[in-house]
Design a protein around this motif. Structure first.
Motif, PDB file in Angstrom:
ATOM      1  N   LYS A 394      -0.640   7.774   5.246  1.00 38.83           N
ATOM      2  CA  LYS A 394      -0.478   6.827   4.139  1.00 38.83           C
ATOM      3  C   LYS A 394      -1.186   5.503   4.380  1.00 38.83           C
ATOM      4  CE  LYS A 394       3.898   4.716   5.642  1.00 38.83           C
ATOM      5  NZ  LYS A 394       5.270   4.361   5.195  1.00 38.83           N
ATOM      6  N   TYR A 395      -1.812   5.355   5.530  1.00 35.49           N
ATOM      7  CA  TYR A 395      -2.453   4.089   5.871  1.00 35.49           C
ATOM      8  C   TYR A 395      -3.970   4.160   5.697  1.00 35.49           C
ATOM      9  CZ  TYR A 395       2.039   2.969   8.033  1.00 35.49           C
ATOM     10  OH  TYR A 395       3.372   2.739   8.265  1.00 35.49           O
ATOM     11  N   ASP A 431      -0.723   0.033   3.354  1.00 36.99           N
ATOM     12  CA  ASP A 431       0.167   1.170   3.161  1.00 36.99           C
ATOM     13  C   ASP A 431      -0.011   1.625   1.716  1.00 36.99           C
ATOM     14  OD1 ASP A 431       2.258   2.892   2.579  1.00 36.99           O
ATOM     15  OD2 ASP A 431       3.781   1.723   3.628  1.00 36.99           O
ATOM     16  N   GLU A 433       1.159   4.054   0.040  1.00 38.76           N
ATOM     17  CA  GLU A 433       2.342   4.491  -0.701  1.00 38.76           C
ATOM     18  C   GLU A 433       3.086   3.297  -1.282  1.00 38.76           C
ATOM     19  OE1 GLU A 433       4.675   6.995   1.823  1.00 38.76           O
ATOM     20  OE2 GLU A 433       3.215   8.631   1.778  1.00 38.76           O
ATOM     21  N   ILE A 450       2.335  -1.018  13.482  1.00 38.02           N
ATOM     22  CA  ILE A 450       1.046  -1.071  12.790  1.00 38.02           C
ATOM     23  C   ILE A 450      -0.098  -1.125  13.803  1.00 38.02           C
ATOM     24  CG2 ILE A 450      -0.345  -2.291  11.089  1.00 38.02           C
ATOM     25  CD1 ILE A 450       2.172  -0.904  10.012  1.00 38.02           C
TER      26      ILE A 450
END
Length: 500
Positions: A394-395, A431, A433, A450
């Motif tokens: 998702k990153y 992110d 999402e 992170i």
């Protein structure tokens, strides 16, 4: 229990289809944004047939093309390989381009031909024309072709009619070159093309191809890359004025209507339950055209950029009785279409490095995607800079950002061509999402989680780039006006005499 029964049904259907190889219909829209379809949330788009496919099939929310412009994106779709491998960079092909998609690259059509498939392409090719049609679809595994061999704005259009009764095309398009031709196989059928009748010609051609293939009991692959939502938009009498969205909406509605015609043909010929229909697009919307340029929905920027608005696309997979209706948030790409089709047909994969993954588990069981990462190259990739961005899970990390003329006119200053190349060290991490608009970079300070993500992304990036050997740039070979397609090759003066 219900899922188990459905899985058994899928396996049963596929076992039947093994005796009768599946057919494939691949629609590829042009300059279509993530937010342009009704089923993706546009309130005034008229896309009833695509909405029906989305309701009855699998709709993707995280599906990517490989380039924010036309030619490289098309090369990746047809070969399952990033455009850098085949040399389809920088930018796009033009009417007089010397180069084209190398003939030693293997397309989806060439993967299927040894199994006896009938293959046809209709619409926008944009992978080179070359001397005597060297790079046309008929040289790349397609039995038949009807279409404009490049983008339909790559010729003068000021005096051409784009909408009835005689509404002239919006803008000038490219001046100083031949008018756009309609090519059948390797012969010019019409020059300039008649935009009012073009879609009917495409629909009739594609319909006849399906009917003939079924009557011959021959499995088929139909590739339909549309022009419609690319500037300048056009539509015939059956679509003009029908949408609430103006010229862009009318053009989109005409394309949607053809999709409906072809789905109806599949149903009438009794092969809809043995056909995978897949729809997606080549790159994001050309926002510089404003209301005539498409909509990227919640995503940032559009065509020409490596933000998600430039490369995340609507995508729908439809196969009644085989693909269960729903929505998937799994990551997938145009790169994955070739290996998926090869798997379903039982075809051999080409003996080269492929960047795509088989999506059959995702399509039939709504399982996890085999794709863990997506790589983002700019329109002018080179080995010095390498990837501009990488998505892992998702990153998404941006190592470089840059705006584009194609995405000018938006309020976001990072989208336009005035947003020059920026190096990000450390990279910007989003992110997707929580923040699909890529507005809020995640802080690295006091965020060991992170920081760990960044370490992993850099590792994936390094591993990928270690496998990347840039092919010879086909577009950098330049242009030769003598190669521009002309229906009267010996006429004078060119290009104005190329008219028939």
């Amino acid at each position: 229990m219900a899922y188990l029964l459905f899985t058994c049904l899928v396996l049963y259907v596929l076992s039947i289809c093994s005796a009768s190889p599946p057919n494939f219909v691949l629609f590829f829209a042009d300059d279509l944004g993530f937010g342009d379809l009704g089923c993706y949330g546009h309130p005034s788009s008229l896309t009833p047939n695509l909405d029906r496919l989305a309701a009855g099939g699998l709709r993707f929310t995280d599906f990517y093309c490989t380039s924010p412009v036309c030619s490289p994106s098309r090369a990746s779709l047809l070969t399952g390989r990033y455009q850098t491998r085949s040399g389809i960079f920088p930018g796009v092909f033009y009417p007089g381009s010397i180069g084209g998609l190398p003939l030693n690259e293997t397309t989806i059509a060439e993967v299927l031909k040894p199994l006896g498939y009938a293959t046809a392409a209709v619409g926008k090719w944009h992978l080179g024309y070359g001397a005597n049609g060297t790079f046309l679809p008929t040289q790349q595994g397609f039995d038949q072709y009807l279409g404009i061999p490049y983008s339909h704005d790559q010729g003068p259009c000021q005096n051409l009619t784009c909408f009835p009764p005689d509404v002239k095309c919006f803008g000038l398009c490219d001046v100083g070159v031949v008018t756009v031709p309609l090519v059948h196989n390797d012969k010019i059928k019409q020059q300039p093309v008649n935009f009012l009748d073009l879609e009917k010609s495409y629909s009739d051609f594609a319909t006849n191809f399906i009917i003939t293939s079924v009557k011959k009991n021959q499995p088929f692959f139909l590739y339909y890359p549309s022009h419609h939502t690319h500037y300048p938009q056009y539509a015939g009498t059956r679509a003009a004025g029908h949408s609430l969205r103006g010229p862009f909406g009318d053009a989109l509605f005409e394309f949607d209507s053809t999709i409906g015609n072809l789905i109806a043909t599949l149903e009438q010929m009794g092969v809809i339950n043995n056909t995978l229909v897949f729809f997606t697009a080549d790159n994001g919307p050309e926002l510089m055209r404003m209301s005539r340029g498409g909509n990227s929905g919640p995503l940032r920027c559009g065509k020409g950029t490596t933000y998600d608005g430039g490369m995340r696309e609507p995508a729908i997979a439809f196969w009644p009785g085989v693909i269960r209706p729903g929505v998937t948030h799994e990551m997938a790409s145009t790169l994955d279409i070739l290996p998926t089709i090869a798997s379903l047909a039982g075809a051999k994969l080409p003996p080269v490095i492929l960047d795509g993954f088989d999506m059959t588990d995702l399509l039939f069981h709504k399982g996890k995607s085999k794709r863990e990462a997506m790589m983002f190259y700019p329109i002018d990739p080179n080995e010095k800079y390498g990837l501009f961005a990488v998505r892992l899970g998702k990153y998404k990390a941006h190592f470089y950002t840059r705006g584009a003329t194609h995405s000018a006119t938006t309020p976001d200053q990072d989208c336009s061509d005035f947003a020059v190349l920026k190096v990000h060290n450390p990279p910007l991490i989003f992110d997707l999402e929580a923040d699909p608009s890529e507005h809020y970079p995640l802080p690295l300070d006091k965020r060991p989680d992170i920081q760990a993500v960044l370490v992993q992304i850099k590792k994936v990036k390094a591993q990928f780039e270690a496998t990347m050997i840039f092919g010879e740039s086909q577009i950098s070979k330049g242009e030769n006006p003598d190669l521009e397609p002309c229906c009267s090759p010996g006429c004078s003066p060119k290009p104005t005499c190329c008219h028939c």
